[in-house]
Enzyme design. Structure first.
Site, PDB file in Angstrom:
ATOM      1  N   CYS A 385       0.783  -1.317  -0.103  1.00 41.62           N
ATOM      2  CA  CYS A 385      -0.199  -0.093   0.030  1.00 41.62           C
ATOM      3  C   CYS A 385       0.890   1.068  -0.085  1.00 41.62           C
ATOM      4  CB  CYS A 385      -0.950  -0.077   1.423  1.00 41.62           C
ATOM      5  SG  CYS A 385      -2.594   0.958   0.780  1.00 41.62           S
ATOM      6  N   HIS A 511      -3.743  -5.039   0.188  1.00 41.38           N
ATOM      7  CA  HIS A 511      -3.243  -5.581   1.704  1.00 41.38           C
ATOM      8  C   HIS A 511      -3.150  -7.212   1.565  1.00 41.38           C
ATOM      9  CE1 HIS A 511      -2.758  -1.921   3.751  1.00 41.38           C
ATOM     10  NE2 HIS A 511      -3.776  -1.511   2.965  1.00 41.38           N
ATOM     11  N   GLU A 513      -1.582  -9.205   3.006  1.00 41.35           N
ATOM     12  CA  GLU A 513      -1.477  -9.848   4.399  1.00 41.35           C
ATOM     13  C   GLU A 513      -2.695 -10.255   5.298  1.00 41.35           C
ATOM     14  OE1 GLU A 513      -1.000  -6.735   3.699  1.00 41.35           O
ATOM     15  OE2 GLU A 513      -1.533  -5.374   5.379  1.00 41.35           O
TER      16      GLU A 513
HETATM   17  N1  GLN Z   1      -1.809   6.679   2.841  1.00 39.99           N
HETATM   18  C1  GLN Z   1      -2.026   6.036   1.527  1.00 39.99           C
HETATM   19  C2  GLN Z   1      -3.358   6.142   0.805  1.00 39.99           C
HETATM   20  O1  GLN Z   1      -4.414   6.595   1.647  1.00 39.99           O
HETATM   21  C3  GLN Z   1      -1.780   4.598   1.874  1.00 39.99           C
HETATM   22  C4  GLN Z   1      -2.606   3.733   2.674  1.00 39.99           C
HETATM   23  C5  GLN Z   1      -2.156   2.472   3.522  1.00 39.99           C
HETATM   24  O2  GLN Z   1      -1.141   2.186   3.345  1.00 39.99           O
HETATM   25  N2  GLN Z   1      -2.862   1.675   3.733  1.00 39.99           N
HETATM   26  O3  GLN Z   1      -3.695   5.753  -0.175  1.00 39.99           O
END
Ligand code: GLN
Length: 541
Positions: A385, A511, A513
């Site tokens: 992410c 994600h 994970e």
């Molecule tokens: N801050 C980033 C976004 O909102 C990544 C979010 C995250 O890592 N879950 O896109």
């Protein structure tokens, strides 16, 4: 009541952090291993509508379900243990309950009645619990009541459980209370008084425990068990000891030894297999306890002091380690502390580097230096992410020559916004539950590392973010060697990026994970650990 679903209420006493979530997940696993269809619900007594708006230091990781709910991290344990997915329904907070009751009141649903904690709040709690058991989907719903018995904020939940025992019939419900039996070094003995007090407290508010699970640092002998049974009105067989374990994954096996599942089955008269099918679980525990090798993976993040902030990543690495017959030792790296000067020193010797998800500007520079180090030194790199977004920024700056490339999250007027807010997110920056959340499709490019890992060209993964790779830079990145190898078909959004001529450089906007399970470790994590093992072999030889 037509439904034959049975309910197990799990409360905790004496202190927080006794591992109620792990006990619930372990019991769930043991029942599931005997063919019982089971799910687990977490009731959280705080007033936030969901944990999505909370800082990771407050609450640890926010676990996202397939249907896009931002939930308590215990749901992650439930999924990893049971191997089944949870949903929005599996996590309820006081904030959510009150929100819905107040909305109903505003719409006139209570027909002018005075709206009160009893019965309106308790009814709302009960309906949330019963909604999980209303179909044929589950034989057993385990309901974990968050917090510690005696907390003011937990009272409506205990009252709702008390009423539910009457509503669905006592024989269809069970009350399990988790307590602490501390070992006093000076006295050289285990003390039962805190447990007695805790049980007394829960009696006072109307719920009698049928089974006591007693957390202790040392084995609990027969005499102590008898004392607990006698003073807490349970049979001695219903005093279950839960001794500290090396790994959370041993807890189901310890509970099996203690006979927790047997007691539950007999009390609820569950019809199920005589013996649990736990072969693969046991093999997994053997694998994590007897690794053939150890590798070191650096986890670069800004919440590293609070390990729960990255709990699903930690667990996914353990699952993938077991699959590769190795132990993954996580080296925690505070991104704040990494500078251009010290990056090589801080990351040297690591067999792989993972850059974690996150929000906000703090620690970004350290993440960029770590990524550059991994890219140039050909160390396996996994960006999740925000970690993926940082990989794009680093590549744009250092390879494409766009020195001012940035994410508009950190620099709204960046001249090169390689990571930018999605148009549909622009209006909804302020409110909870408004990110791109939950399961989305991703099409994978043939011949990519992702394809090799997933062995598939179509996948679905869970998301929680607002920003995206800006498509106007995709070609420029690709011509310099960073390719979008996974794309959301509906909206043409880059979901996976890979850098060519590198042993393993993968960034994912989603994600992975969150989907790794004990019995089904995540393919990308397996592949990442494999790449780290390869690096270790090469450096040793
Ligand atoms: N801050 C980033 C976004 O909102 C990544 C979010 C995250 O890592 N879950 O896109």
């Amino acid at each position: 009541m037509a439904s034959t679903t049975k309910y197990i209420f799990v409360t905790g006493g004496v202190t927080s952090s006794l591992g109620k979530g792990i006990i619930c997940a372990s019991l769930g696993k043991l029942l599931e291993a005997r063919g019982v269809k089971v799910t687990i619900q977490k009731l959280d007594p705080y007033i936030n509508v969901d944990p999505g708006t909370m800082n990771p230091y407050e609450h640890g990781e926010v676990f996202v379900t397939d249907d896009g709910a931002e939930t308590d991290l215990d749901l992650g344990h439930y999924e990893r243990f049971l191997g089944v997915n949870t949903s929005q329904k599996n996590n309820v907070t006081t904030g959510r309950i009150y929100y819905d009751v107040i909305m109903k009141e505003r719409s006139g649903a209570y027909l002018g009645k005075t709206v009160q904690v009893v019965p309106h709040i308790t009814d709302e709690i009960k309906s949330r619990v019963l909604s999980l058991g209303s179909g044929d989907e589950f034989d057993v719903v385990i309901v974990e009541v968050g917090g510690t018995v005696g907390d003011i904020e937990g009272l409506p939940y205990i009252e709702a459980m008390r009423q539910l025992r009457f509503d669905v019939g006592r024989k269809n419900t069970l009350s399990i209370h988790l307590t602490l039996v501390p070992y006093l070094k000076a006295a050289g003995e285990l003390k039962t008084k805190p447990t007695q007090h805790s049980v007394k407290t829960i009696y006072e508010i109307g719920l009698q425990p049928d089974i006591l699970v007693c957390r202790a640092e040392v084995p609990i002998d027969k005499g102590i068990r008898r004392k607990i049974a006698q003073f807490c009105n349970v049979d001695i067989e219903d005093v279950i000891a839960s001794i500290d374990a090396e790994s959370i994954y041993e807890v189901p096996l310890l509970m099996l030894e203690e006979g927790l599942d047997k007691r539950v089955i007999s009390k609820l008269e569950l019809v199920c297999k005589d013996k649990p099918e736990l072969k693969r679980w046991q093999q997994f525990v053997v694998a994590i306890k007897n690794p053939k090798r150890t590798i070191q993976i650096g986890l670069v993040g800004k919440y590293v002091e609070h390990r729960d902030a990255y709990i699903s990543i930690v667990e996914a690495l353990q699952h993938a380690g077991a699959e590769n017959k190795c132990r993954v030792e996580i080296v925690w790296v505070q991104s704040d502390e990494i500078t251009e000067e010290n990056v090589a020193k801080k990351l040297s010797g690591l067999h792989a580097i993972l850059v974690a998800p996150g929000f906000g500007h703090r620690g970004i520079l350290g993440k960029l230096y770590s990524i550059e180090y991994a890219r140039l030194n050909k160390i396996p790199f996994f960006g999740i992410c925000l970690g993926m977004q940082c990989a794009v920024i680093e590549f744009a700056r250092n390879v494409c020559g766009l020195k001012e490339a940035n994410s508009t999250e950190f620099e709204p007027d960046s001249p090169h916004p390689v990571i930018d807010i999605m148009p549909d997110q622009k209006q909804s920056m302020e409110t909870g539950g408004t990110m791109r959340l939950g399961l989305y499709d991703c099409e994978i490019k043939k011949g990519s590392k992702a394809e090799k890992a997933y062995k598939s060209l179509e996948i679905k993964e869970r998301h929680r973010h607002r920003f995206e790779l800006n498509n106007s830079y995709r070609e420029q990145l690709a011509s310099a060697g960073m390719h979008a190898t996974g794309v959301n078909p509906g909206r043409n959004l880059a979901e996976i990026i890979e850098v060519e001529d590198h042993p393993w450089f993968v960034g994912v906007q989603f994600h992975p994970e969150l989907k790794s399970k004990v019995i089904q470790p995540h393919p990308l994590f397996i592949s990442f650990v494999e790449a780290a093992l390869k690096i270790q072999t090469e450096t040793v030889n």
